[in-house]
Motif scaffolding. Structure first.
Motif, short mmCIF file in Angstrom:
data_model
loop_
_atom_site.label_atom_id
_atom_site.label_comp_id
_atom_site.label_asym_id
_atom_site.label_seq_id
_atom_site.Cartn_x
_atom_site.Cartn_y
_atom_site.Cartn_z
N PRO A 144 45.73 41.82 38.04
CA PRO A 144 45.84 41.78 36.58
C PRO A 144 45.26 40.49 36.00
O PRO A 144 45.66 39.38 36.37
CB PRO A 144 47.36 41.86 36.36
CG PRO A 144 47.86 42.62 37.53
CD PRO A 144 47.02 42.14 38.68
N GLY A 145 44.26 40.66 35.13
CA GLY A 145 43.63 39.50 34.51
C GLY A 145 42.50 38.89 35.28
O GLY A 145 41.93 37.87 34.84
N TYR A 146 42.09 39.48 36.41
CA TYR A 146 41.05 38.85 37.23
C TYR A 146 40.32 39.90 38.06
O TYR A 146 40.91 40.86 38.55
CB TYR A 146 41.67 37.82 38.16
CG TYR A 146 40.69 37.09 39.06
CD1 TYR A 146 39.78 36.17 38.54
CD2 TYR A 146 40.68 37.34 40.43
CE1 TYR A 146 38.88 35.50 39.38
CE2 TYR A 146 39.79 36.68 41.28
CZ TYR A 146 38.89 35.77 40.74
OH TYR A 146 38.01 35.12 41.56
N TYR A 147 38.99 39.68 38.21
CA TYR A 147 38.17 40.49 39.10
C TYR A 147 37.08 39.60 39.67
O TYR A 147 36.54 38.71 38.98
CB TYR A 147 37.53 41.67 38.35
CG TYR A 147 36.55 42.47 39.19
CD1 TYR A 147 36.99 43.50 40.00
CD2 TYR A 147 35.19 42.16 39.20
CE1 TYR A 147 36.10 44.23 40.79
CE2 TYR A 147 34.29 42.86 39.98
CZ TYR A 147 34.76 43.91 40.78
OH TYR A 147 33.88 44.61 41.57
N ALA A 148 36.74 39.80 40.94
CA ALA A 148 35.68 39.03 41.57
C ALA A 148 34.95 39.90 42.59
O ALA A 148 35.56 40.78 43.22
CB ALA A 148 36.24 37.79 42.26
N VAL A 149 33.65 39.66 42.74
CA VAL A 149 32.85 40.38 43.72
C VAL A 149 31.64 39.54 44.09
O VAL A 149 31.14 38.75 43.27
CB VAL A 149 32.40 41.76 43.17
CG1 VAL A 149 31.42 41.60 42.02
CG2 VAL A 149 31.82 42.64 44.26
#
Length: 800
Positions: A144-149
């Motif tokens: 929740p509140g964050y995504y990274a790739v």
């Protein structure tokens, strides 16, 4: 050296001070970490098998829903992201939390490196034909509140977080002379050359502004970059080369068209960070600027990420679980997360929003919600929010009031404040009445009531509003049903308008409008006019009063009468599709039970509880096969029960009305334990704006809103050992299930606040008062509990 010693001394003094207060530094911070409920949320649940969710960051009730896109074409990509894919187009700022339409994906950014400038995304089959990049799920993270790739083709780590109206990107580039960010406004397939025209302008060496055309609505944006551009350009993908070329400031660049975009280029050191802030507005570019100034005037990515996580932890902490496995907590808190994600604000930080009339309006003192997917959400998502988000409920109804004043009519299901008849029924009515009867009344009650009454009784509607009128109303008022040979979806319209009219009747009675009450109670019984005793189904009926003939081995075909067409024969297993359908995304078996407001009346049509229960048992135990053509929404089946679509959602609870609550307990447990899973394929159907998730949250608590508009919930089978629900005024409502397990699914006895409790329903007021509802659970049905006359849930005329 002196400064370092002073810093160490300050830290030591702080620790000693905390110890003096009796606080262990390790325990304090360790406990805070343990209590973070976001660790149980998996945004990837539902990203596979047409759950149509998206894994990107957002906040509850936010405008920006930022996330990765892996495709844009067809029903598969309603959420923009499919877990089975292995390449990413980029990161766009609008997504829906599970819908059955291809929409969103506005204002897409994609970081790249390389000598060759690509202007189109490429395809999943040929990612090198465009700017998309391959990725591995092992290099991907979402919370929740964050995504990274990690974008493998470019060696770029992309990270995303968000405020309510601003998306925040952080890109870690490799050492490159041609590090680049592409801003694409036309990457979706099939833009309309007349309605989807976009514009953008590069204003200086760190800012791009523009508007994304998307049919009747427009999305305005302002993008700011932390690093000045080395050079830049704009493009129209209809051409083979960048149209404006590369320039140097103070030269300004702009573009107008459908498939347009911009690129900016930098020289970067290894692991150098380039940050981008993108603010949205549905009003104007100036509104987007103000949103950025109000919500994100700085460049501290980690601070925004932490603030987003704090918001989610606070929201999720309204419900605390005990006696749940980690997998159960993951399913539950992800479902709660989705339920809180499904309502989207549309107003800017200064309160301005784009009205349905096309004029700019202002929400004074409340949040304005532009979209209501109410055919889906009235059933469980809105009732759930009356319990876990009471501070938002009045704003939902104030938004509806504002729409009526602006548009001159009560809307149907709609998105982005653009009105149009989205689905069958008039289901802002139960959203309004459910809130009203639960005590949420901070709006002009009489005004909204009159709007509901007008729409339900005025025919013809004003010409400009015909599309939002109750389709088939003229026949309904004359015949008492909607005829199959005149109007499509005739049976659902008859049934769902009857339920909507029952809701209006309840509000009329409360307001002392007794003539209206009697009138709407009469039409609430219209469902009986499509009941066919010979087949025991709600059957399509023609305008001359005759039934649509049974199939009886004849070839099914389509009959056309003017511009209206329908299947020629009645087949209870046929799930029709527009325009030749007479049920909505369901068949006669699934729509048979759509009489939520008068289950006792439905039992009487079956000539008694025994026949009613026999039909219910058959429904759950028969073959799940349907007649051709197939329909994609028939998923998550138990017999002909279809959990992947909304018309079946209340049916497992109907055994309570017939005096066999142990069968409700069995079926509800079967659904929550078999049809919800961890992992990307964890949803059995389309999430539909929180409807699958909110069903799970309510049902796992031990109750469900069978009849929104009635301030009651029907008891099922609690899934966890203990649930503590924070309600208003600092109170807590606790559900305990003693001796609970997968085997011990049956209620043996119950106590409410220490007193024996045998009802198979509980009121909203009882829950909001706080207290303890305790169940003793066992492995075998207790056939004596919940079977008394006063134990049966209220239905139709009961004064509740």
């Amino acid at each position: 050296m002196k400064n370092k010693l002073m810093t160490l001394k300050m830290r030591l003094n702080l620790k000693l001070f905390l110890v003096f207060l009796g606080v262990s530094v390790f325990t304090c911070f360790g406990q805070a970490k343990e209590d973070e409920l976001i660790k149980y949320v998996d945004p990837f649940i539902g990203t596979q098998f047409f759950g149509h969710t998206f894994p990107g960051p957002s906040l509850p009730y936010a405008m920006v829903h930022l996330g990765p896109d892996t495709g844009t074409e067809g029903w598969t990509y309603c959420g923009g992201y499919v877990y089975a894919d292995n390449s990413i187009i980029g990161f766009s700022h609008t997504h829906w939390s599970g819908v059955g339409m291809v929409d969103g994906g506005d204002v897409l950014l994609m970081p790249t490196v390389g000598n060759k400038l690509q202007l189109v995304p490429g395809t999943a089959e040929e990612p090198d034909a465009g700017y998309r990049s391959r990725f591995d799920h092992s290099d991907e993270k979402a919370s929740p509140g964050y995504y990274a790739v990690l974008l493998k083709d470019y060696g770029i780590k992309a990270e995303l977080t968000t405020t309510r109206r601003v998306g925040f990107h952080r890109y870690r580039f490799p050492k490159a002379d041609d590090a680049r960010v592409i801003l694409d406004l036309g990457h979706q397939i099939g833009g309309n050359q007349e309605t989807d025209v976009s514009e953008l302008r590069i204003l200086d060496n760190q800012r791009i502004e523009g508007v994304k055309g998307s049919g009747a609505g427009k999305v305005y944006f302002v993008a700011e970059f932390s690093k000045p551009f080395q050079y830049y350009g704009t493009f129209d993908a209809s051409y083979s080369t960048p149209e404006s070329g590369a320039g140097y400031f103070p030269y300004k660049s702009g573009e107008r068209g459908v498939d347009i975009g911009a690129f900016v280029t930098f020289q970067t050191k290894d692991q150098e960070q380039v940050l981008v802030k993108v603010a949205l507005s549905y009003v104007s570019i100036d509104g987007a600027r103000k949103n950025m100034e109000a919500e994100l005037p700085h460049w501290d990515f980690d601070l925004v990420k932490q603030q987003a996580e704090d918001v989610w932890n606070s929201e999720l902490s309204r419900v605390q679980l005990e006696g749940a496995t980690d997998d159960q907590k993951t399913i539950f808190y992800t479902a709660m997360y989705r339920s809180l994600l499904a309502q989207y604000i549309s107003q800017d930080a200064d309160g301005k929003y784009m009205g349905a009339s096309g004029a700019i309006k202002e929400a004074k003192g409340f949040d304005f919600y532009g979209s209501f997917s109410c055919w889906d959400t009235y059933r469980s998502q809105h009732p759930l929010l009356t319990l876990i988000a009471p501070d938002h409920v009045n704003d939902f109804i104030k938004s509806i009031e504002a729409k009526i004043r602006d548009y001159g009519w009560l809307p149907a299901q709609h998105f982005q404040n653009v009105f149009g008849q989205g689905m069958v029924g008039d289901h802002l009515v139960p959203v309004i009445v459910d809130a009203y009867r639960k005590g949420y009344r901070d709006y002009d009650v009489d005004f909204i009531y009159n709007a509901m009454r007008k729409k339900a009784r005025e025919f013809p509607a004003p010409p400009a509003l015909r599309e939002d009128a109750r389709s088939g109303l003229e026949y309904l008022l004359k015949l008492g049903y909607v005829p199959v040979d005149k109007i499509e979806e005739s049976v659902p319209k008859t049934l769902e308008f009857a339920y909507d009219d029952w809701c209006i009747a309840q509000m009329a009675k409360d307001l002392g409008k007794l003539d209206d009450y009697q009138d709407f109670m009469k039409s609430a019984a219209n469902y009986k006019n499509v009941w066919d005793e010979s087949t025991q189904f709600m059957r399509p009926r023609k305008s001359d009063g005759s039934w649509l003939e049974a199939l009886n081995g004849r070839d099914q075909h389509v009959v056309s009468e003017g511009d209206h067409s329908y299947y020629a024969y009645f087949d209870p297993l046929l799930v029709g599709r527009r325009p030749n359908r007479y049920y909505t995304e369901s068949n006669a078996w699934q729509y048979l039970w759509s009489v939520q407001h008068d289950v006792n009346g439905l039992i009487q049509l079956f000539r008694g509880k025994e026949n009613f229960v026999d039909k219910l048992d058959t429904f759950f135990e028969m073959s799940p096969l349907i007649s051709l053509p197939k329909y994609v929404g028939v998923v998550g089946t138990i017999g002909q029960y279809v959990h992947g679509n909304q018309p079946s959602h209340h049916v497992a609870y109907l055994y309570n009305y017939a005096g066999q609550p142990w069968k409700t307990q069995k079926r509800v447990r079967q659904v929550v334990e078999q049809l919800y899973r961890t992992g990307p394929g964890g949803l059995c159907g389309n999430e539909d704006m929180g409807s699958l998730s909110s069903w799970y949250v309510l049902s796992s608590l031990g109750f469900y809103a069978v009849t929104p508009g009635s301030p009651t919930y029907v008891i099922g089978s609690p899934l966890f050992g203990e649930v503590r629900l924070k309600v208003e005024n600092g109170k807590t409502f606790t559900v305990k299930a003693v001796n609970n397990s997968t085997q011990n699914k049956y209620i043996q006895s119950a106590m409410l606040n220490g007193k024996p409790f045998s009802r198979t329903w509980i009121s909203h007021a009882e829950i909001m008062e706080g207290g303890v509802l305790e169940f003793q659970m066992g492995p075998k049905p207790q056939r004596g509990w919940g079977t008394g006359i006063s134990d049966v849930p209220p239905s139709l005329n009961d004064n509740l």
